[in-house]
Write a protein that holds these residues in place. Sequence first.
Motif, short mmCIF file in Angstrom:
data_model
loop_
_atom_site.label_atom_id
_atom_site.label_comp_id
_atom_site.label_asym_id
_atom_site.label_seq_id
_atom_site.Cartn_x
_atom_site.Cartn_y
_atom_site.Cartn_z
N SER A 229 -1.72 -5.79 6.26
CA SER A 229 -2.47 -7.04 6.16
C SER A 229 -3.90 -6.75 6.61
CB SER A 229 -1.84 -8.11 7.06
OG SER A 229 -2.13 -7.85 8.41
N PRO A 230 -4.82 -7.67 6.33
CA PRO A 230 -6.19 -7.44 6.80
C PRO A 230 -6.27 -7.21 8.31
CG PRO A 230 -6.20 -9.17 5.16
CD PRO A 230 -4.74 -8.86 5.46
N ASP A 231 -5.33 -7.78 9.06
CA ASP A 231 -5.32 -7.62 10.52
C ASP A 231 -4.76 -6.28 10.98
OD1 ASP A 231 -6.38 -10.18 10.78
OD2 ASP A 231 -4.40 -11.10 11.00
N THR A 232 -4.01 -5.58 10.13
CA THR A 232 -3.36 -4.34 10.55
C THR A 232 -3.95 -3.08 9.89
OG1 THR A 232 -1.63 -4.50 8.85
CG2 THR A 232 -1.19 -5.55 10.99
N VAL A 233 -5.04 -3.23 9.16
CA VAL A 233 -5.60 -2.08 8.42
C VAL A 233 -5.97 -0.93 9.36
CG1 VAL A 233 -7.50 -1.29 6.96
CG2 VAL A 233 -6.42 -3.47 6.50
N LYS A 234 -6.64 -1.22 10.45
CA LYS A 234 -7.10 -0.16 11.36
C LYS A 234 -5.92 0.63 11.92
CE LYS A 234 -10.23 1.87 14.12
NZ LYS A 234 -9.77 3.23 14.23
N ASP A 235 -4.89 -0.07 12.40
CA ASP A 235 -3.70 0.63 12.91
C ASP A 235 -3.02 1.44 11.82
OD1 ASP A 235 -3.97 -0.29 15.51
OD2 ASP A 235 -2.63 -2.00 15.21
N PHE A 236 -2.90 0.85 10.64
CA PHE A 236 -2.31 1.55 9.50
C PHE A 236 -3.09 2.83 9.21
CE2 PHE A 236 -3.15 2.33 4.99
CZ PHE A 236 -1.90 2.76 4.57
N ASP B 228 -5.13 4.58 11.18
CA ASP B 228 -4.98 5.56 12.26
C ASP B 228 -3.64 6.29 12.18
OD1 ASP B 228 -7.48 4.83 13.17
OD2 ASP B 228 -6.72 3.60 14.82
N LYS B 229 -2.56 5.54 11.96
CA LYS B 229 -1.21 6.11 11.99
C LYS B 229 -0.85 6.88 10.72
CE LYS B 229 0.66 2.55 15.00
NZ LYS B 229 1.41 1.29 15.05
N ASN B 230 -1.32 6.40 9.58
CA ASN B 230 -0.83 6.95 8.32
C ASN B 230 -1.86 7.77 7.54
OD1 ASN B 230 1.92 5.59 8.10
ND2 ASN B 230 0.56 3.89 8.57
N VAL B 231 -3.10 7.75 7.97
CA VAL B 231 -4.12 8.53 7.27
C VAL B 231 -4.70 9.57 8.22
CG1 VAL B 231 -6.29 8.46 5.98
CG2 VAL B 231 -4.61 6.62 5.70
N LEU B 232 -5.37 9.09 9.28
CA LEU B 232 -6.02 10.04 10.21
C LEU B 232 -5.02 11.02 10.80
CD1 LEU B 232 -8.63 7.90 12.16
CD2 LEU B 232 -9.03 9.52 10.31
N SER B 233 -3.86 10.54 11.22
CA SER B 233 -2.89 11.44 11.86
C SER B 233 -2.40 12.52 10.90
CB SER B 233 -1.71 10.64 12.41
OG SER B 233 -0.97 10.05 11.36
N GLN B 234 -2.33 12.21 9.62
CA GLN B 234 -1.85 13.20 8.64
C GLN B 234 -2.93 14.20 8.23
OE1 GLN B 234 0.44 11.82 5.30
NE2 GLN B 234 1.29 10.12 6.48
N LEU B 235 -4.20 13.80 8.40
CA LEU B 235 -5.29 14.68 8.01
C LEU B 235 -5.83 15.51 9.18
CD1 LEU B 235 -7.26 12.32 5.61
CD2 LEU B 235 -5.77 14.20 4.99
N ALA B 236 -5.37 15.21 10.37
CA ALA B 236 -5.89 15.90 11.55
C ALA B 236 -5.48 17.37 11.56
CB ALA B 236 -5.38 15.23 12.82
N VAL C 111 0.86 -1.18 0.00
CA VAL C 111 0.00 0.00 0.00
C VAL C 111 0.90 1.23 0.00
CG1 VAL C 111 -1.78 1.27 1.28
CG2 VAL C 111 -1.77 -1.23 1.33
N THR C 112 0.54 2.23 -0.79
CA THR C 112 1.23 3.50 -0.71
C THR C 112 0.26 4.59 -0.28
OG1 THR C 112 0.88 4.05 -3.04
CG2 THR C 112 2.95 2.93 -2.50
N VAL C 113 0.79 5.52 0.50
CA VAL C 113 0.05 6.73 0.88
C VAL C 113 0.88 7.89 0.35
CG1 VAL C 113 -0.83 8.14 2.76
CG2 VAL C 113 -0.87 5.64 2.96
#
Length: 80
Positions: A63-70, A72-80, A53-55
Amino acid sequence: MKITVCIGSSCHIKGSRQVVEQLQQLISENNLKDRVELAGTFCMGKCQQGVCVTVDNAFHSVSPDTVKDFFDKNVLSQLA
């Protein structure tokens, strides 16, 4: 912000479809449809590290198990 998920065969086997579906849901839940573009692509050349995945061109292994953490850390935190 643009998030691109590899949907090539190696990443598909590792769960790229579930990753895409979870990202679609998280983008919707957080009302980010107007701020985040979600796209698919074929092989990024890092098959051993998939799901790739690239941002905004920064590479991540998700992975499907780490999507939520990913997200939170790489999308929400950058858009806040």
